[in-house]
Scaffold this motif. Structure first.
Motif, PDB file in Angstrom:
ATOM      1  N   PRO A  47       0.386  -0.975  -0.205  1.00 24.26           N
ATOM      2  CA  PRO A  47       0.054   0.110   0.133  1.00 24.26           C
ATOM      3  C   PRO A  47       0.532   1.703   0.335  1.00 24.26           C
ATOM      4  CG  PRO A  47      -0.132  -0.710   1.625  1.00 24.26           C
ATOM      5  CD  PRO A  47       0.548  -1.586   1.118  1.00 24.26           C
ATOM      6  N   GLN A  48       2.431   1.333   0.360  1.00 23.80           N
ATOM      7  CA  GLN A  48       2.978   2.290   0.789  1.00 23.80           C
ATOM      8  C   GLN A  48       3.302   2.917  -0.907  1.00 23.80           C
ATOM      9  OE1 GLN A  48       3.720  -0.183   1.933  1.00 23.80           O
ATOM     10  NE2 GLN A  48       3.831  -0.909   4.265  1.00 23.80           N
ATOM     11  N   ARG A  49       3.262   4.569  -1.145  1.00 26.25           N
ATOM     12  CA  ARG A  49       3.580   5.417  -1.974  1.00 26.25           C
ATOM     13  C   ARG A  49       4.801   6.385  -2.079  1.00 26.25           C
ATOM     14  NH1 ARG A  49       1.617   1.101  -3.955  1.00 26.25           N
ATOM     15  NH2 ARG A  49      -0.998   1.196  -4.895  1.00 26.25           N
ATOM     16  N   ALA A  50       5.271   7.104  -3.203  1.00 22.68           N
ATOM     17  CA  ALA A  50       6.041   7.659  -3.026  1.00 22.68           C
ATOM     18  C   ALA A  50       5.509   8.804  -1.652  1.00 22.68           C
ATOM     19  CB  ALA A  50       6.541   8.415  -4.882  1.00 22.68           C
ATOM     20  N   PRO A  51       6.460   9.233  -1.151  1.00 22.79           N
ATOM     21  CA  PRO A  51       7.811   9.018  -0.935  1.00 22.79           C
ATOM     22  C   PRO A  51       8.044   8.161  -0.401  1.00 22.79           C
ATOM     23  CG  PRO A  51       7.187  10.454   0.501  1.00 22.79           C
ATOM     24  CD  PRO A  51       6.211  10.459  -0.563  1.00 22.79           C
ATOM     25  N   ILE A  52       7.616   7.170   0.589  1.00 22.17           N
ATOM     26  CA  ILE A  52       8.196   6.146   0.942  1.00 22.17           C
ATOM     27  C   ILE A  52       8.238   4.735   0.879  1.00 22.17           C
ATOM     28  CG2 ILE A  52       7.273   7.996   3.109  1.00 22.17           C
ATOM     29  CD1 ILE A  52       5.329   5.875   3.812  1.00 22.17           C
ATOM     30  N   MET A  53       8.211   4.119  -0.133  1.00 22.37           N
ATOM     31  CA  MET A  53       7.927   3.116  -0.562  1.00 22.37           C
ATOM     32  C   MET A  53       9.537   3.109  -0.948  1.00 22.37           C
ATOM     33  SD  MET A  53       6.325   2.874  -4.219  1.00 22.37           S
ATOM     34  CE  MET A  53       6.735   1.332  -4.772  1.00 22.37           C
ATOM     35  N   MET A  54      10.011   1.736  -0.262  1.00 25.42           N
ATOM     36  CA  MET A  54      11.025   1.239   0.766  1.00 25.42           C
ATOM     37  C   MET A  54      12.058   0.215  -0.316  1.00 25.42           C
ATOM     38  SD  MET A  54      13.066   3.298   1.711  1.00 25.42           S
ATOM     39  CE  MET A  54      14.423   2.393   2.947  1.00 25.42           C
ATOM     40  N   VAL A  55      10.532  -0.794  -1.110  1.00 23.59           N
ATOM     41  CA  VAL A  55      10.847  -1.911  -2.079  1.00 23.59           C
ATOM     42  C   VAL A  55      10.376  -1.505  -3.701  1.00 23.59           C
ATOM     43  CG1 VAL A  55       9.503  -4.137  -2.288  1.00 23.59           C
ATOM     44  CG2 VAL A  55      10.165  -3.421   0.352  1.00 23.59           C
ATOM     45  N   ASP A  56      11.920  -2.241  -4.177  1.00 22.65           N
ATOM     46  CA  ASP A  56      11.621  -2.176  -5.689  1.00 22.65           C
ATOM     47  C   ASP A  56      10.495  -3.611  -6.397  1.00 22.65           C
ATOM     48  OD1 ASP A  56      12.557   0.550  -5.632  1.00 22.65           O
ATOM     49  OD2 ASP A  56      14.323  -0.430  -6.245  1.00 22.65           O
ATOM     50  N   LYS A  57      11.325  -4.041  -6.141  1.00 19.48           N
ATOM     51  CA  LYS A  57      11.444  -5.673  -6.641  1.00 19.48           C
ATOM     52  C   LYS A  57      10.660  -6.993  -5.026  1.00 19.48           C
ATOM     53  CE  LYS A  57      14.331  -4.332 -10.060  1.00 19.48           C
ATOM     54  NZ  LYS A  57      15.520  -5.349 -11.083  1.00 19.48           N
TER      55      LYS A  57
END
Length: 137
Positions: free
Chosen positions: A8-18
């Motif tokens: 559910p996280q979105r920018a600017p706090i997304m801490m996973v790419d894949k």
């Protein structure tokens, strides 16, 4: 699968790419550290809370993967209930790729115990145990 379908996280706090791998009780996620990372410290290294958040979001991606596989249309929302035995051995910098292995433990009344281990290359940079509360979407 796009990581935005799993967490559910979105920018600017997304801490996973894949999400690289998920099966049974283990998953592997990655994050490439970029200069605009929300948790970047003034020394151009990720601050300790950012590493903890990365591990938690990796667990979230695993929970999201399981939920989507079971037919959910939105990822569940998770909350960190407790962080125990957290060791930060080093802090990654710009360009580093953090690879985190999440191992799911028992779930009791909506609280799951997870173990996370993060590496840059073959070097362990952090490990911890967390209690995560997952609220279904």
């Amino acid at each position: 699968m796009d990581i935005k379908e799993l967490i559910p996280q979105r920018a600017p706090i997304m801490m996973v790419d894949k999400l690289l791998h998920a099966e049974a009780e283990e998953a592997v996620c990655q994050l490439t550290v970029r200069p605009d990372n929300f948790f970047m410290d003034s020394d151009s290294l990720i601050a300790e809370p950012g590493i903890i958040e990365h591990i938690a979001q990796s667990a979230s991606a695993f929970a999201g993967f399981k939920a989507v596989a079971a037919g959910a249309t939105q990822p569940p929302v998770g909350y960190i209930g407790e962080v125990k035995n957290c060791h930060i051995y080093s802090r990654p910098g710009i360009g580093d790729v953090i690879t985190t292995t999440i191992t799911m433990g028992p779930e009791v009344e909506g609280v799951t115990i997870i173990r996370g281990e993060s590496r840059v290359d073959d070097k362990v940079i952090a490990d911890t145990t967390m209690k995560i509360f997952v609220k279904e979407a």
